[in-house]
Design an enzyme around this catalytic site. Structure first.
Site, short mmCIF file in Angstrom:
data_model
loop_
_atom_site.label_atom_id
_atom_site.label_comp_id
_atom_site.label_asym_id
_atom_site.label_seq_id
_atom_site.Cartn_x
_atom_site.Cartn_y
_atom_site.Cartn_z
N SER A 263 0.84 -1.15 0.00
CA SER A 263 0.14 -0.20 -0.12
C SER A 263 0.81 1.23 -0.19
O SER A 263 2.11 1.16 0.02
CB SER A 263 -1.03 0.24 1.31
OG SER A 263 -0.21 0.49 2.39
N LYS A 264 0.25 2.31 -0.23
CA LYS A 264 1.13 3.64 -0.33
C LYS A 264 1.62 4.03 0.93
O LYS A 264 2.63 4.78 1.02
CB LYS A 264 0.13 4.79 -1.02
CG LYS A 264 -0.90 5.32 -0.29
CD LYS A 264 -1.54 6.51 -0.80
CE LYS A 264 -2.56 7.09 0.00
NZ LYS A 264 -3.33 8.33 -0.51
N ARG A 265 1.16 3.40 2.17
CA ARG A 265 1.84 3.65 3.41
C ARG A 265 3.23 2.98 3.68
O ARG A 265 3.84 3.31 4.56
CB ARG A 265 0.82 3.60 4.60
CG ARG A 265 -0.55 4.50 4.57
CD ARG A 265 -0.12 6.10 4.98
NE ARG A 265 -1.03 6.93 4.43
CZ ARG A 265 -0.81 8.16 4.43
NH1 ARG A 265 0.30 8.88 4.58
NH2 ARG A 265 -1.70 9.07 3.75
#
Ligand code: GLU
Length: 501
Positions: A263-265
């Site tokens: 994920s982008k995190r």
């Protein structure tokens, strides 16, 4: 297959393109090139509520940087445009009406409140996942339950409606996915998906298959998250009487530990970019990109290619052309591909090494004002194996342009002995005698010197290196010496000898 291959990358402009999206684009690109086909980009923006300004531009710039530009698409041209779905808006309704006329779809007038109530009631009676489907539709407000005149009246009135797929009851939908083999799903597990929304826009499902058909797409290569939608798409092709394209659903990109989707995190958490280019959010937050972090497009592409595919040989380093040559969907795996930040860096190191010294010099020239390009080219050649990113060259190259002011403590305490000053003074004497100062002549003189002294390389060379570079390690010392030139080497030797007298 040649010439008839047409593939498309169909991103929705809902934000920056994640590296998983770039991988989808890459595999489409490779497949198209491999088969002398056409790679199309289509922007799927039918969900206006999720539209993010700048996203389309970001997507195009990312593909451009990666070197995998489509040859048909918005701003590029092509026979099958427009390539942005909102610009094709008028096209879709007649197709939806065709489905209704053929009893494959129907109008549904249920309001949002009515649907909420249905869901709520179902939940209260122990059915948490209420669906609008072949059973429940019989008790809803739609063109299957209302009298014909009533339906017409509502349409004439301009009452809001959606168009839903009339999902057949208890039918096996089957299709062969190139990566996954046969996929069989019973329609009892599928709901009556909305095909046309009350805002006058088709949903993704309808627009996607109409466009794939009208754009003559031969292969749909996309992420695994679209696999659950594929049976509906197959049914839609059947409902229209069209031949479906071939499907290939790519494996998910997983976090480095394999636990869940990347994920982008994760980028923040683990210190690597998950986007090709920097992305600045409307809130002013910046997500780092591979480009700005200093990755070469070659490394980025090579790394991405291996996330889900392998060539079946031990070769790991590939140029884009070599990837085109070797790529096949049959060698794409079904299971999720773990992202590996260390491997990503390794690809970068390897590709940087493969660049021409002169190219590297050109890239970093602004970091070295006043340095002639041919001088910088020599330095680039000597240092390229010691750096991962171009921007690291400057710090690594300091002693090529300035006499060292700092001397490596460890080497100093380990190697500098009581007799070192005398030894290096003798060596200085030898250096002074060399007339043509080349790597070869310094090397030859050095060999003669240690032989005469009956010393090993390890007892002398580190001292020489320390005096002229300040470092304990580095590229070939004779190359460095020749680069600096006789005068500079002698000056550095003298000043060092004074320091460590
Ligand atoms: N618009 C979809 C997406 O955003 C495309 C899925 C497909 O390729 O069919 O990924």
């Amino acid at each position: 297959m040649s010439n008839s291959v047409r593939v498309r990358f169909a991103p929705s402009p809902t934000g920056p393109l994640h590296i998983g999206g770039v991988r989808t684009a890459l595999y489409n690109y490779l497949f198209a090139k491999k088969h002398n086909g056409t790679f199309v980009i289509r922007i799927e923006d039918t969900d206006q509520t999720r539209f993010v300004p700048g996203a389309q531009d970001y997507i195009m710039k990312s593909l451009e940087w990666a070197g995998i530009m489509p040859t048909e698409g918005p701003g590029i041209g092509g026979e099958y445009g427009p390539y942005i779905q909102s610009e094709r808006k008028e096209m879709y309704m007649p197709y939806a009406e065709q489905l209704i006329a053929n009893d494959k779809a129907y109008y549904a007038f249920d309001t949002a409140e009515e649907l909420d109530t249905m869901r709520e009631n179902a939940k209260n009676s122990g059915m948490p996942n209420w669906q609008y489907n072949s059973i429940t539709r019989t008790s809803m407000v739609n063109s299957l339950t209302l009298p014909k005149e009533e339906v017409q009246k509502r349409l004439d009135n301009g009452d809001p409606y959606v168009i839903r797929m009339k999902m057949p009851r208890n039918q096996d939908v089957r299709f062969e996915d190139i990566i996954r083999g046969w996929v069989v799903v019973n329609t009892n597990n599928l709901d009556d998906k909305v095909l046309f929304k009350s805002d006058g826009m088709p949903t993704y499902h309808l627009a996607n298959i109409i466009d794939d058909h009208t754009m003559k797409i031969s292969h749909v290569i996309r992420g695994e998250e679209w696999l659950p939608s594929a049976p509906l798409h197959v049914l839609l092709y059947q409902a229209f009487g069209w031949e479906a394209p071939q499907f290939a659903h790519l494996p998910l990109l997983l976090k480095p530990d394999g636990n869940g989707k990347l994920s982008k995190r994760d980028g923040d958490r683990l210190g690597f970019p998950v986007f090709p280019l920097n992305w600045l959010t409307a809130e002013g937050e910046t997500f780092p990109g591979y480009k700005e972090d200093g990755y070469l497009p070659e490394s980025f592409i090579n790394m991405l290619a291996f996330l889900g595919w392998n060539p079946g040989t031990t070769q790991e380093l590939f140029s884009l052309d070599e990837l085109v040559e070797s790529f096949s969907l049959e060698r794409v795996s079904k299971s999720g591909a773990k992202f590996d930040p260390d491997k990503t860096k390794w690809f970068q190191q390897q590709h940087l090494r493969q660049q021409a010294d002169s190219w590297i010099a050109e890239q970093v020239q602004s970091d070295f004002p006043g340095v002639a390009i041919d001088r910088l080219t020599i330095v680039a050649g000597l240092l390229k194996e010691r750096i991962t990113f171009l921007h690291e060259l400057k710090a690594e190259a300091d002693y090529f342009f300035e006499a060292p002011t700092y001397f490596d403590e460890k080497t100093l305490s380990k190697k500098w002995k009581d007799n070192s000053n005398a030894l290096m003074t003798d060596w200085l004497g030898e250096l002074e005698k060399i007339t043509s100062f080349t790597p070869e002549s310094v090397d030859a003189s050095f060999k003669a010197f240690i032989q005469a002294k009956e010393l090993g390389i390890g007892a002398v060379m580190p001292l020489f290196r320390l005096l002229i570079t300040g470092k304990g390690m580095g590229p070939g010392i004779f190359d460095i010496a020749a680069f600096l030139g006789k005068e500079e080497v002698i000056a550095r030797m003298k000043s060092g000898l004074q320091k460590f007298a």
